[in-house]
Design a protein around this motif. Structure first.
Motif, PDB file in Angstrom:
ATOM      1  N   TRP A 242      46.668  23.497  28.170  1.00 37.44           N
ATOM      2  CA  TRP A 242      46.221  24.935  28.377  1.00 37.44           C
ATOM      3  C   TRP A 242      45.058  24.853  29.580  1.00 37.44           C
ATOM      4  CZ3 TRP A 242      49.113  28.956  27.596  1.00 37.44           C
ATOM      5  CH2 TRP A 242      49.834  29.333  26.425  1.00 37.44           C
ATOM      6  N   PRO A 243      44.471  23.449  29.042  1.00 38.24           N
ATOM      7  CA  PRO A 243      43.387  23.190  30.041  1.00 38.24           C
ATOM      8  C   PRO A 243      44.142  23.240  31.712  1.00 38.24           C
ATOM      9  CG  PRO A 243      43.341  21.664  28.346  1.00 38.24           C
ATOM     10  CD  PRO A 243      44.627  22.573  28.253  1.00 38.24           C
ATOM     11  N   GLN A 244      44.897  22.689  32.160  1.00 39.79           N
ATOM     12  CA  GLN A 244      45.432  22.284  33.347  1.00 39.79           C
ATOM     13  C   GLN A 244      45.628  24.185  33.535  1.00 39.79           C
ATOM     14  OE1 GLN A 244      48.218  18.121  33.335  1.00 39.79           O
ATOM     15  NE2 GLN A 244      49.468  19.646  33.307  1.00 39.79           N
ATOM     16  N   VAL A 245      46.337  24.620  32.769  1.00 40.40           N
ATOM     17  CA  VAL A 245      46.732  26.359  32.810  1.00 40.40           C
ATOM     18  C   VAL A 245      45.473  26.983  33.442  1.00 40.40           C
ATOM     19  CG1 VAL A 245      47.646  28.577  32.120  1.00 40.40           C
ATOM     20  CG2 VAL A 245      48.619  25.938  31.422  1.00 40.40           C
ATOM     21  N   SER A 246      44.522  26.487  32.732  1.00 36.57           N
ATOM     22  CA  SER A 246      43.463  27.770  33.298  1.00 36.57           C
ATOM     23  C   SER A 246      42.129  27.633  34.875  1.00 36.57           C
ATOM     24  CB  SER A 246      42.189  27.775  31.804  1.00 36.57           C
ATOM     25  OG  SER A 246      41.984  26.088  31.572  1.00 36.57           O
ATOM     26  N   LEU A 247      43.379  25.826  35.243  1.00 31.69           N
ATOM     27  CA  LEU A 247      42.354  25.481  36.094  1.00 31.69           C
ATOM     28  C   LEU A 247      43.394  25.886  37.314  1.00 31.69           C
ATOM     29  CD1 LEU A 247      41.254  23.407  38.056  1.00 31.69           C
ATOM     30  CD2 LEU A 247      42.369  21.935  37.344  1.00 31.69           C
ATOM     31  N   ILE A 248      45.058  26.479  36.807  1.00 26.30           N
ATOM     32  CA  ILE A 248      45.889  26.429  38.354  1.00 26.30           C
ATOM     33  C   ILE A 248      45.486  28.099  38.078  1.00 26.30           C
ATOM     34  CG2 ILE A 248      48.188  26.900  38.391  1.00 26.30           C
ATOM     35  CD1 ILE A 248      48.630  24.627  36.515  1.00 26.30           C
ATOM     36  N   LEU A 249      45.326  29.007  37.106  1.00 30.02           N
ATOM     37  CA  LEU A 249      44.985  30.221  37.137  1.00 30.02           C
ATOM     38  C   LEU A 249      43.855  30.247  38.091  1.00 30.02           C
ATOM     39  CD1 LEU A 249      45.561  31.419  33.774  1.00 30.02           C
ATOM     40  CD2 LEU A 249      47.390  31.860  35.391  1.00 30.02           C
ATOM     41  N   LEU A 250      42.643  29.766  38.353  1.00 29.77           N
ATOM     42  CA  LEU A 250      41.560  29.728  38.718  1.00 29.77           C
ATOM     43  C   LEU A 250      41.370  29.467  39.974  1.00 29.77           C
ATOM     44  CD1 LEU A 250      38.885  27.898  36.692  1.00 29.77           C
ATOM     45  CD2 LEU A 250      39.115  30.070  37.399  1.00 29.77           C
ATOM     46  N   VAL A 251      42.401  28.587  40.872  1.00 32.81           N
ATOM     47  CA  VAL A 251      43.072  27.551  41.694  1.00 32.81           C
ATOM     48  C   VAL A 251      43.658  29.293  42.254  1.00 32.81           C
ATOM     49  CG1 VAL A 251      44.685  26.094  42.909  1.00 32.81           C
ATOM     50  CG2 VAL A 251      42.714  25.864  41.032  1.00 32.81           C
ATOM     51  N   ILE A 252      45.132  30.147  41.658  1.00 28.53           N
ATOM     52  CA  ILE A 252      45.062  31.227  41.889  1.00 28.53           C
ATOM     53  C   ILE A 252      44.275  32.036  42.647  1.00 28.53           C
ATOM     54  CG2 ILE A 252      47.000  32.887  41.262  1.00 28.53           C
ATOM     55  CD1 ILE A 252      48.364  30.297  39.558  1.00 28.53           C
ATOM     56  N   LEU A 253      43.870  32.655  41.527  1.00 30.43           N
ATOM     57  CA  LEU A 253      42.516  33.558  41.822  1.00 30.43           C
ATOM     58  C   LEU A 253      41.839  33.420  43.147  1.00 30.43           C
ATOM     59  CD1 LEU A 253      40.460  35.935  40.620  1.00 30.43           C
ATOM     60  CD2 LEU A 253      39.038  34.683  39.777  1.00 30.43           C
ATOM     61  N   PHE A 254      41.383  32.215  43.328  1.00 29.58           N
ATOM     62  CA  PHE A 254      40.120  31.294  44.587  1.00 29.58           C
ATOM     63  C   PHE A 254      41.567  32.396  46.051  1.00 29.58           C
ATOM     64  CE2 PHE A 254      38.818  28.179  47.760  1.00 29.58           C
ATOM     65  CZ  PHE A 254      37.879  28.785  47.959  1.00 29.58           C
ATOM     66  N   ALA A 255      42.380  31.708  45.732  1.00 25.05           N
ATOM     67  CA  ALA A 255      43.476  31.947  46.852  1.00 25.05           C
ATOM     68  C   ALA A 255      43.499  32.973  47.269  1.00 25.05           C
ATOM     69  CB  ALA A 255      44.887  31.234  46.309  1.00 25.05           C
ATOM     70  N   VAL A 256      43.724  34.165  46.030  1.00 25.70           N
ATOM     71  CA  VAL A 256      43.928  35.599  46.242  1.00 25.70           C
ATOM     72  C   VAL A 256      42.856  35.619  46.588  1.00 25.70           C
ATOM     73  CG1 VAL A 256      44.126  37.153  44.732  1.00 25.70           C
ATOM     74  CG2 VAL A 256      45.195  36.009  44.150  1.00 25.70           C
ATOM     75  N   VAL A 257      41.563  35.623  46.177  1.00 26.75           N
ATOM     76  CA  VAL A 257      40.123  36.124  46.603  1.00 26.75           C
ATOM     77  C   VAL A 257      40.395  35.678  48.762  1.00 26.75           C
ATOM     78  CG1 VAL A 257      37.357  36.174  46.278  1.00 26.75           C
ATOM     79  CG2 VAL A 257      39.709  36.286  44.406  1.00 26.75           C
ATOM     80  N   ILE A 258      40.204  35.127  48.906  1.00 30.31           N
ATOM     81  CA  ILE A 258      40.574  34.300  50.375  1.00 30.31           C
ATOM     82  C   ILE A 258      41.569  35.088  50.938  1.00 30.31           C
ATOM     83  CG2 ILE A 258      39.853  32.378  51.715  1.00 30.31           C
ATOM     84  CD1 ILE A 258      37.798  32.458  50.420  1.00 30.31           C
ATOM     85  N   SER A 259      42.601  35.384  50.636  1.00 30.72           N
ATOM     86  CA  SER A 259      43.160  35.995  51.101  1.00 30.72           C
ATOM     87  C   SER A 259      42.878  37.490  51.290  1.00 30.72           C
ATOM     88  CB  SER A 259      44.860  35.763  50.870  1.00 30.72           C
ATOM     89  OG  SER A 259      44.856  36.846  49.187  1.00 30.72           O
TER      90      SER A 259
END
Length: 271
Positions: A242-259
């Protein structure tokens, strides 16, 4: 509409009695459909798990925080693959969508009886199937990996892009086309100098908008084996990391915000 009372006084009503009855009957049908659907959903739902959902969600939140920040170094290539899937898929879709759009537009199609229905069928068929389903089919055909994700995104995007582009073609100013036609220009010259310049802003807007959508869609293609950061998300979910899952979700959120920010800036510059 005005309605006369017994004292010959005009009273304005929004609807006639017949229209009001039809409206109420429509609401009654909608309520009946909602009740039937709710009964079916309720019968197929295990309400014990729904009642226990807040506790489970709290437990997962506790396990997932704080994120495993040291895992960030392993997400560089997956997020880059995700961006490549979205970008290459969008470019391939645009290349395929342009001729399909010209064949589907009423004012540019060679045949309204044969060619246009085929082009519209291509548009509808590619838009009606989700990119995850395309990815599953392509993985079975060409194997798992980034290439399957690129093709899945491209096929899914063809219909979307072609539909918006052919609508832009049908809405062009015909005076410019007629002026170029009057000079004796060929059909291809009319398209190049009379139609294409008018649809270029719409084309650029569609390209950026679809790329922004594809960024979101490509993040989950890895869940079915089509590469990208979704592959790491699937592996982390399967191992309950789960700690990796939360980090991956944050990275996805950051990528979507940048796009989203990039697409908004580009669309603002175009408009």
């Amino acid at each position: 509409m005005p309605v006369l009372t017994e004292n010959d006084t005009r009273i304005w009503r929004r609807r006639t009695t017949g229209k009001s009855l039809v409206l109420w009957f429509g609401w009654l049908l909608g309520l009946a459909a909602f009740v039937v659907c709710w009964q079916r959903i309720s019968g197929a739902t295990t309400w014990f798990f729904v009642q226990d959902a807040p506790r489970i969600a709290g437990d997962i939140w506790t396990r997932a925080t704080p994120p495993r920040w040291e895992y960030l170094s392993q997400l560089g290539k997956p997020i880059w693959d995700t961006l490549n899937i979205a970008t290459l898929g969008t470019l391939i879709a645009l290349v395929l969508a342009v001729p399909v759009a010209f064949l589907a537009a009423r004012n540019t199609t060679p045949s309204k009886l044969i060619v246009r229905p085929i082009a519209l069928l291509i548009i509808v068929s590619t838009r009606s199937i989700n990119s995850l389903i395309w990815a599953l089919l392509l993985i079975a055909i060409i194997g798992p990996g980034v290439f399957a994700g690129v093709i899945a995104i491209a096929i899914r995007s063809v219909g979307f892009c072609a539909k918006l582009i052919y609508e832009a073609i049908e809405e062009i100013e015909h005076a410019q086309v007629e002026a170029i036609t009057a000079t004796g220009a060929s059909r291809w010259q009319v398209m190049a100098y009379g139609i294409v310049p008018q649809i270029l802003p719409a084309f650029a807007g569609v390209a950026v908008f679809r790329w922004d959508i594809n960024i979101r869609e490509s993040t989950v293609l890895g869940l079915v084996g089509a590469g990208g950061i979704g592959l790491q998300l699937s592996a982390s979910l399967n191992t309950l990391a789960w700690p990796q899952v939360s980090l991956i979700l944050l990275v996805i959120l950051f990528a979507v915000v940048i796009s989203e920010w990039v697409s908004a800036k580009v669309r603002g510059a175009i408009i």
